[in-house]
Design a protein around this motif. Structure first.
Motif, PDB file in Angstrom:
ATOM      1  N   PRO A  17       0.825  -1.216   0.000  1.00  0.00           N
ATOM      2  CA  PRO A  17       0.000   0.000   0.000  1.00  0.00           C
ATOM      3  C   PRO A  17       0.859   1.266   0.000  1.00  0.00           C
ATOM      4  CG  PRO A  17      -0.820  -1.589   1.600  1.00  0.00           C
ATOM      5  CD  PRO A  17       0.509  -2.102   1.131  1.00  0.00           C
ATOM      6  N   ALA A  18       0.269   2.360  -0.468  1.00  0.00           N
ATOM      7  CA  ALA A  18       1.002   3.618  -0.601  1.00  0.00           C
ATOM      8  C   ALA A  18       0.937   4.448   0.673  1.00  0.00           C
ATOM      9  CB  ALA A  18       0.438   4.405  -1.784  1.00  0.00           C
ATOM     10  N   ILE A  19       1.095   3.794   1.811  1.00  0.00           N
ATOM     11  CA  ILE A  19       1.060   4.503   3.090  1.00  0.00           C
ATOM     12  C   ILE A  19       1.852   3.681   4.101  1.00  0.00           C
ATOM     13  CG2 ILE A  19      -1.080   3.437   3.931  1.00  0.00           C
ATOM     14  CD1 ILE A  19      -1.811   6.334   4.919  1.00  0.00           C
ATOM     15  N   ALA A  20       2.524   4.388   5.020  1.00  0.00           N
ATOM     16  CA  ALA A  20       3.513   3.722   5.859  1.00  0.00           C
ATOM     17  C   ALA A  20       2.914   2.775   6.893  1.00  0.00           C
ATOM     18  CB  ALA A  20       4.371   4.772   6.556  1.00  0.00           C
ATOM     19  N   ASP A  21       1.717   3.085   7.418  1.00  0.00           N
ATOM     20  CA  ASP A  21       1.242   2.286   8.561  1.00  0.00           C
ATOM     21  C   ASP A  21       0.488   1.028   8.142  1.00  0.00           C
ATOM     22  OD1 ASP A  21      -1.274   3.268   7.811  1.00  0.00           O
ATOM     23  OD2 ASP A  21      -1.921   3.635   9.876  1.00  0.00           O
ATOM     24  N   VAL A  22       0.422   0.750   6.843  1.00  0.00           N
ATOM     25  CA  VAL A  22      -0.223  -0.475   6.366  1.00  0.00           C
ATOM     26  C   VAL A  22       0.851  -1.355   5.732  1.00  0.00           C
ATOM     27  CG1 VAL A  22      -1.998  -1.455   4.890  1.00  0.00           C
ATOM     28  CG2 VAL A  22      -2.361   0.784   5.941  1.00  0.00           C
ATOM     29  N   PRO A  23       1.136  -2.538   6.301  1.00  0.00           N
ATOM     30  CA  PRO A  23       2.251  -3.347   5.812  1.00  0.00           C
ATOM     31  C   PRO A  23       1.932  -4.010   4.471  1.00  0.00           C
ATOM     32  CG  PRO A  23       1.052  -4.525   7.511  1.00  0.00           C
ATOM     33  CD  PRO A  23       0.459  -3.147   7.464  1.00  0.00           C
ATOM     34  N   PRO A  24       2.957  -4.449   3.748  1.00  0.00           N
ATOM     35  CA  PRO A  24       2.723  -5.221   2.518  1.00  0.00           C
ATOM     36  C   PRO A  24       1.906  -6.472   2.813  1.00  0.00           C
ATOM     37  CG  PRO A  24       5.018  -4.574   2.706  1.00  0.00           C
ATOM     38  CD  PRO A  24       4.378  -4.253   4.020  1.00  0.00           C
ATOM     39  N   GLU A  25       1.179  -6.943   1.806  1.00  0.00           N
ATOM     40  CA  GLU A  25       0.297  -8.079   2.012  1.00  0.00           C
ATOM     41  C   GLU A  25       0.261  -8.949   0.760  1.00  0.00           C
ATOM     42  OE1 GLU A  25      -3.076  -5.650   3.034  1.00  0.00           O
ATOM     43  OE2 GLU A  25      -3.863  -5.670   0.991  1.00  0.00           O
ATOM     44  N   GLU A  26      -0.106 -10.206   0.964  1.00  0.00           N
ATOM     45  CA  GLU A  26      -0.297 -11.144  -0.142  1.00  0.00           C
ATOM     46  C   GLU A  26      -1.798 -11.293  -0.353  1.00  0.00           C
ATOM     47  OE1 GLU A  26       1.187 -13.672  -3.202  1.00  0.00           O
ATOM     48  OE2 GLU A  26       2.176 -12.219  -1.882  1.00  0.00           O
ATOM     49  N   GLN A  27      -2.255 -10.877  -1.516  1.00  0.00           N
ATOM     50  CA  GLN A  27      -3.686 -10.880  -1.830  1.00  0.00           C
ATOM     51  C   GLN A  27      -4.031 -12.094  -2.687  1.00  0.00           C
ATOM     52  OE1 GLN A  27      -4.297  -7.087  -3.762  1.00  0.00           O
ATOM     53  NE2 GLN A  27      -4.177  -5.947  -1.838  1.00  0.00           N
ATOM     54  N   ILE A  28      -5.087 -12.790  -2.301  1.00  0.00           N
ATOM     55  CA  ILE A  28      -5.560 -13.968  -3.030  1.00  0.00           C
ATOM     56  C   ILE A  28      -6.894 -13.637  -3.686  1.00  0.00           C
ATOM     57  CG2 ILE A  28      -6.212 -16.403  -2.868  1.00  0.00           C
ATOM     58  CD1 ILE A  28      -4.627 -16.518  -0.255  1.00  0.00           C
ATOM     59  N   PHE A  29      -7.015 -13.932  -4.967  1.00  0.00           N
ATOM     60  CA  PHE A  29      -8.251 -13.721  -5.720  1.00  0.00           C
ATOM     61  C   PHE A  29      -8.768 -15.066  -6.214  1.00  0.00           C
ATOM     62  CE2 PHE A  29      -6.014  -9.758  -5.828  1.00  0.00           C
ATOM     63  CZ  PHE A  29      -7.000  -8.776  -5.784  1.00  0.00           C
ATOM     64  N   LEU A  30     -10.012 -15.369  -5.897  1.00  0.00           N
ATOM     65  CA  LEU A  30     -10.647 -16.603  -6.349  1.00  0.00           C
ATOM     66  C   LEU A  30     -11.812 -16.276  -7.275  1.00  0.00           C
ATOM     67  CD1 LEU A  30     -10.830 -18.696  -3.035  1.00  0.00           C
ATOM     68  CD2 LEU A  30      -9.012 -18.663  -4.755  1.00  0.00           C
ATOM     69  N   ARG A  31     -11.874 -16.991  -8.387  1.00  0.00           N
ATOM     70  CA  ARG A  31     -12.995 -16.893  -9.331  1.00  0.00           C
ATOM     71  C   ARG A  31     -13.777 -18.195  -9.225  1.00  0.00           C
ATOM     72  NH1 ARG A  31      -9.462 -14.509 -14.517  1.00  0.00           N
ATOM     73  NH2 ARG A  31      -8.498 -12.796 -13.322  1.00  0.00           N
ATOM     74  N   CYS A  32     -15.043 -18.072  -8.876  1.00  0.00           N
ATOM     75  CA  CYS A  32     -15.831 -19.259  -8.494  1.00  0.00           C
ATOM     76  C   CYS A  32     -17.160 -19.303  -9.238  1.00  0.00           C
ATOM     77  CB  CYS A  32     -16.125 -19.245  -6.990  1.00  0.00           C
ATOM     78  SG  CYS A  32     -14.678 -18.938  -5.951  1.00  0.00           S
ATOM     79  N   ARG A  33     -17.719 -20.503  -9.252  1.00  0.00           N
ATOM     80  CA  ARG A  33     -19.057 -20.713  -9.807  1.00  0.00           C
ATOM     81  C   ARG A  33     -19.900 -21.431  -8.758  1.00  0.00           C
ATOM     82  NH1 ARG A  33     -20.590 -20.299 -14.892  1.00  0.00           N
ATOM     83  NH2 ARG A  33     -18.411 -20.387 -15.596  1.00  0.00           N
ATOM     84  N   ARG A  34     -21.140 -21.014  -8.656  1.00  0.00           N
ATOM     85  CA  ARG A  34     -22.057 -21.617  -7.696  1.00  0.00           C
ATOM     86  C   ARG A  34     -22.418 -23.032  -8.133  1.00  0.00           C
ATOM     87  NH1 ARG A  34     -27.612 -22.604  -7.124  1.00  0.00           N
ATOM     88  NH2 ARG A  34     -28.590 -21.949  -5.147  1.00  0.00           N
ATOM     89  N   ASN A  35     -22.136 -24.005  -7.257  1.00  0.00           N
ATOM     90  CA  ASN A  35     -22.624 -25.345  -7.499  1.00  0.00           C
ATOM     91  C   ASN A  35     -24.137 -25.357  -7.299  1.00  0.00           C
ATOM     92  OD1 ASN A  35     -20.077 -26.446  -7.998  1.00  0.00           O
ATOM     93  ND2 ASN A  35     -19.732 -26.892  -5.832  1.00  0.00           N
ATOM     94  N   ASN A  36     -24.816 -26.184  -8.040  1.00  0.00           N
ATOM     95  CA  ASN A  36     -26.278 -26.166  -7.996  1.00  0.00           C
ATOM     96  C   ASN A  36     -26.855 -27.218  -7.078  1.00  0.00           C
ATOM     97  OD1 ASN A  36     -26.340 -24.000  -9.772  1.00  0.00           O
ATOM     98  ND2 ASN A  36     -26.374 -25.330 -11.566  1.00  0.00           N
ATOM     99  N   GLY A  37     -25.985 -27.927  -6.355  1.00  0.00           N
ATOM    100  CA  GLY A  37     -26.470 -28.922  -5.420  1.00  0.00           C
ATOM    101  C   GLY A  37     -27.025 -28.326  -4.158  1.00  0.00           C
TER     102      GLY A  37
END
Length: 227
Positions: free
Chosen positions: A207-227
């Motif tokens: 992030p572009a600010i000192a008090d927020v540390p670097p982070e590892e971001q996870i993005f999931l693309r999902c589909r709703r199961n119909n069960g």
């Protein structure tokens, strides 16, 4: 962290997270200044746009200021509804994305038959909003998303990879509580809620600010199961 805040109020014995909303009310548009580059979020939004027909209904859960996701989806011709626990964030979203509809809502009230009645959606996005909940409530929120989606509907979410449960952190001059999962645990929670994970990506983010540390971001693309 990403778009906005989410949480449940003090009802039925749940924790009172008024402080979460108040923190984001105070942060306001400084949030977008701290997180100016959201490549993973934008790329996931583009995938969603390319996967949906024009005019499809999309719920932005924890919409924050509406930037970039609600704006990106609305500009692509999708029918966007955004909800956020923070009244200040909702006010900014309404200003930033006048073509979308926004509600100040607790995630516990975002459900079929809730008030207001939101109906079903072709897709739901939750960028960094579920991490504002205690871990025990995240599966409940995921099942709510499942109920809100039409059969075969799409769900995209992002979380920060971290082994924490409602842990208090300093954030832009305020204090918020956040939860996270390690990657394999996050996949398991999402799949157990009735979703097929069709794609996954991760991004290291400073992030572009000192008090927020670097982070590892996870993005999931999902589909709703119909069960």
């Amino acid at each position: 962290m990403g778009s906005g805040s989410s949480g449940v109020g003090q009802q039925s014995g749940r924790p009172d997270r008024t402080g979460q909303a108040e923190a984001f009310d105070a942060i306001g548009d400084r949030y977008d200044e701290a997180f100016p580059h959201k490549d993973g979020q934008l790329a996931t939004g583009e995938w969603l746009i390319g996967s949906l027909p024009g005019g499809a209904r999309v719920l932005d859960l924890g919409c924050g200021t509406g930037v970039p996701t609600a704006r990106q989806l609305a500009d692509a011709g999708l029918d966007v509804v955004g909800v956020d626990l923070s009244g200040g964030m909702v006010a900014l979203a309404r200003k930033n994305v006048p073509d979308a509809l926004f509600h100040q809502l607790d995630i516990a009230d975002v459900r079929p038959g809730g008030s207001p009645e939101l109906g079903r959606f072709d897709a739901v996005v939750a960028f960094f909003s579920l991490l504002m909940l205690p871990r025990a409530e995240i599966p409940v929120a995921l099942r709510t998303v499942h109920q809100l989606l039409s059969p075969g509907g799409l769900f995209v979410l992002s979380m920060v990879e971290a082994d924490v449960d409602y842990f208090a952190i300093p954030f832009l001059g305020n204090t918020v509580r956040v939860s996270g999962f390690l990657r394999d645990d996050l996949r398991k929670v999402v799949e157990e809620a009735g979703f097929e994970i069709v794609a996954e990506s991760s991004h290291s983010y400073a992030p572009a600010i000192a008090d927020v540390p670097p982070e590892e971001q996870i993005f999931l693309r999902c589909r709703r199961n119909n069960g």
